[in-house]
Design a protein around this motif. Sequence first.
Motif, mmCIF file in Angstrom:
data_model
loop_
_atom_site.group_PDB
_atom_site.id
_atom_site.type_symbol
_atom_site.label_atom_id
_atom_site.label_comp_id
_atom_site.label_asym_id
_atom_site.label_seq_id
_atom_site.Cartn_x
_atom_site.Cartn_y
_atom_site.Cartn_z
ATOM 1 N N GLY B 380 4.419 22.009 0.062
ATOM 2 C CA GLY B 380 5.068 22.449 -1.121
ATOM 3 C C GLY B 380 5.763 23.913 -0.816
ATOM 4 N N THR B 381 5.328 24.394 0.536
ATOM 5 C CA THR B 381 6.157 25.565 1.043
ATOM 6 C C THR B 381 7.757 25.118 1.406
ATOM 7 N N THR B 382 8.530 25.730 1.280
ATOM 8 C CA THR B 382 9.974 25.042 1.447
ATOM 9 C C THR B 382 10.512 25.398 2.711
ATOM 10 N N LEU B 383 11.216 24.659 3.220
ATOM 11 C CA LEU B 383 11.734 24.584 4.690
ATOM 12 C C LEU B 383 12.421 26.166 4.833
ATOM 13 N N HIS B 384 13.208 26.541 3.769
ATOM 14 C CA HIS B 384 13.709 28.061 3.827
ATOM 15 C C HIS B 384 12.569 28.926 4.243
ATOM 16 N N GLU B 385 11.562 29.014 3.271
ATOM 17 C CA GLU B 385 10.365 29.866 3.785
ATOM 18 C C GLU B 385 9.872 29.719 5.139
ATOM 19 N N ILE B 386 9.752 28.578 5.455
ATOM 20 C CA ILE B 386 9.172 28.189 6.652
ATOM 21 C C ILE B 386 10.016 28.877 8.010
ATOM 22 N N ALA B 402 19.886 22.770 11.325
ATOM 23 C CA ALA B 402 19.121 21.689 10.711
ATOM 24 C C ALA B 402 17.839 22.146 11.209
ATOM 25 N N VAL B 403 16.878 21.494 10.554
ATOM 26 C CA VAL B 403 15.441 21.339 11.118
ATOM 27 C C VAL B 403 15.195 19.977 11.575
ATOM 28 N N GLN B 404 14.478 19.512 12.548
ATOM 29 C CA GLN B 404 14.002 18.329 13.178
ATOM 30 C C GLN B 404 12.673 18.329 12.827
ATOM 31 N N THR B 405 12.195 17.248 12.144
ATOM 32 C CA THR B 405 10.810 17.138 11.989
ATOM 33 C C THR B 405 10.200 15.708 12.358
ATOM 34 N N ILE B 413 17.179 17.497 9.140
ATOM 35 C CA ILE B 413 17.415 18.017 7.781
ATOM 36 C C ILE B 413 18.229 19.151 7.766
ATOM 37 N N PRO B 414 19.620 18.961 7.208
ATOM 38 C CA PRO B 414 20.525 20.051 7.281
ATOM 39 C C PRO B 414 20.329 21.375 6.256
ATOM 40 N N ALA B 415 20.697 22.349 6.942
ATOM 41 C CA ALA B 415 20.385 23.740 6.119
ATOM 42 C C ALA B 415 20.277 23.712 4.670
ATOM 43 N N ARG B 416 21.539 22.928 4.021
ATOM 44 C CA ARG B 416 21.683 22.882 2.607
ATOM 45 C C ARG B 416 20.647 22.221 1.913
ATOM 46 N N PHE B 417 19.712 21.949 2.363
ATOM 47 C CA PHE B 417 18.306 21.014 1.849
ATOM 48 C C PHE B 417 17.185 21.941 1.940
ATOM 49 N N PHE B 418 17.201 23.417 2.389
ATOM 50 C CA PHE B 418 16.024 23.865 2.747
ATOM 51 C C PHE B 418 15.224 24.344 1.659
ATOM 52 N N GLU B 425 6.801 12.755 0.345
ATOM 53 C CA GLU B 425 7.842 12.309 -0.337
ATOM 54 C C GLU B 425 9.245 12.943 -0.090
ATOM 55 N N ASN B 426 9.269 14.294 -0.409
ATOM 56 C CA ASN B 426 10.571 14.849 0.056
ATOM 57 C C ASN B 426 11.194 14.650 1.145
ATOM 58 N N LEU B 427 10.376 14.854 2.144
ATOM 59 C CA LEU B 427 11.055 14.677 3.485
ATOM 60 C C LEU B 427 11.407 13.446 3.949
ATOM 61 N N ALA B 428 10.785 12.299 3.468
ATOM 62 C CA ALA B 428 11.177 10.863 3.592
ATOM 63 C C ALA B 428 12.356 10.827 2.678
ATOM 64 N N GLY B 429 12.798 11.218 1.490
ATOM 65 C CA GLY B 429 13.901 11.024 0.626
ATOM 66 C C GLY B 429 14.967 11.818 1.474
#
Lengths: 235, 555
Positions: B380-386, B402-405, B413-418, B425-429
Amino acid sequence: MSVYTLEIDGREVGARPGETILAVAREHQIEIPTLCSLEGLSTVGACRLCLTEVEGASRLLPACTTAVAEGMRVRTQSERIARYRRGILELLFAERNHQCAVCVSNGHCDLQALATSLGMDHVRVPYRDPLLSVDASHERFALDHNRCVLCTRCVRVCDEIEGAHTWDVAGRGIGSWIVSDLADPWGESSSCTGCGKCVQVCPTGALFEKGKAIGEMTKRTAFVPMLQHMRGRRR
Amino acid sequence: MTPEELRSRAERRRLEESRFSERLRVCTATSCASLGSGALFDALSAEIHRRGTGDRCELKRVGCLGLCAAGPLVMAEQGTGSTHTESLLREVRPEQAASLLDGFRDGFPAEQSVPLDLPFFRKQRRIVSEACGRIDPDRIDDAVAAGAYRALLEALHERTPADVLAEIDRSGLRGRGGAGYPTGLKWHTVAKAEASQKFVVCNADEGDPGAYMDRSVLESDPHRVLEGMALAAYAVGASEGFVYVRAEYLLAIERLRQAIGQANQIGLLGSAVGGTAFHFHVEVRLGAGAYVCGEETALLASIEGGRGTPRPRPPYPAAAGLFGAPTLINNVETLANVPAIVARGGDWFASIGTEKSKGTKIFALAGKVAHTGVIEVPMGTTLHEIVFELGGGIPDGARCKAVQTGGPSGGCIPARFFETPVDYENLAGLGSIMGSGGLIVMDEQTCMVDIARFFMAFCRDESCGKCVPCRVGTVELHQLLDTIANGRAGTRDMELLEEFCDLVRHTSLCGLGQSAPNPVLSTLRHFPEEYRAHLRGQCPAGVCFPASPAEEPPR
């Protein structure tokens, strides 16, 4: 003995527990294309041509390895499946060299027959045309790697029926190839009995008898289930 | 060994440690070791010997201290209780041994001290990596002092297998290998299977580019994984276990073998564990360098001594796995979560994380980010926090793209979804996957077509060659991507790319082929303009096309 009832392409059919979708379909004259599968040999589910849609399953399932279940609803034909099957054939044709016009198995080839029956009339991706070797070191047979589709029927018949396990697969990915013994020339193999079963089960012109000209190499595979049947009875 | 005996053993070790007023923990995990922490350890050891302060100053080899970018790392501790202080020192060189020891008296050099209140440390929640960097992985007593095997012995003496299973159920733990299958459900299936022989297999065949979480755990705290395996074996009724480790993980293998030997010796593994009727024998098996052997059926084939190729499922390994017996296969991190869950309760674990993804996740932060290293954060930590808080942002003020997971099975995943909270579920989405925990940060100088091509090349090289779509499809897809990247493609090639991505995804035999198109599909989805630019002969990131001949540097 219990019997399952299931539906294949809208037809209600009966099946014995433990049977595969493919076996049940064939019993009822429902044609599912296959390449790596051969009656009498173990199944590997590698060619992916027999993929079917099973209601409730999230993925397409290979008919050759999937066991039937009570109330199962299977579709063996659809626009999507037909597209995938043609795509897989395109990949197979592009992978090595399948120039039918100069092949010993022209007219008697499973790959060619599949392309005809599934309507794969051209290949949209570039042909890779690797220059692979031909092993003609054996006295009576030869192996043309350029025609091999890596179905591993030869590997399985040699291991499971003949009990010699001369053949196996070496390398990986696109670099996979069939080897005899420890990648020795076939003619120098110490395990090969020269029985020729591998030649008979090979679906293409990769394994052939020497002295056969274009289109002369016909194959007989009926002995495999026969042998299995006889052995089963003796046991 | 009874729980009481274990407790007194732990107490003895803690007492022994408390005698030292100064403690130095030197990271000797692979990352720091490659930067020379072995020589540093020897220099410190010699200096302590020379000064004769061995009775006051303890020097300890430990596992990963987390901030791999700043290695070799040393944690210097002083005092106990209220006077206890910790200083993390970065880039320590062997010739600094003397000044480092003086630091206990004079203070440590500020330029080498890493502030421990950095978000990199503060925002972590360490369950799996709780003891990483604290204990000496070569000494079982150190692990025992940190609480290892307590949950196992208590379970063996006081709880039923069903009880342990129920705890895992309640925890909501999901497989950390990538797919996120509910762990409790898997355990139940194996537990229910009727067989005289069952196996527990730990999948340590970590292989995603840039990912090294499992290596870090195995090198730092192997006993946690072994305890998790033993608890799993007790819960499902298995008596034999295998750890399948890739052969490249030399240090992890050495420490794992050492740990198994030590645990066997004092009766925490092997026959009659803890004096009970429970037997659990563990063996290490090495992978021979095939990425596909991380796929469970290929892994089993490899342990059996066969060619490491997958087979169609069903039957699932839980029903017919290793040598045909019901087999539980879990990833390193999944198993390493188990002791804490059994000790502290499933409800405690379920209180951490998001609604559907419980607990924490370890990520290996890599790429264009200031603090590369291993982090464990709550789900549940956001990508922005990470990326921007824990990771400290992008160096040199560059912009994050972007980050590649999820490695070759995941996506960008582009930065606008950070702002998205990280869970399965969120990453799959977003068209990626949680994956095993590789997290590669990319800046504006990264070309997405190039990245897609890189991962496709990886899948092509790692395909086992058994099924046609993966064996040939990955080759053709790579060639198409190459054509696009070189600016020689047309719209027809784009159509073919999408069509064959769909084919490979839906017809391949195992997860490797089924997920191989993901990096392409996710970049197509989030960065379609980059593909279009390449069709026009431009690479926005300036990666794909060589500079014009005049600008080319002389050879």
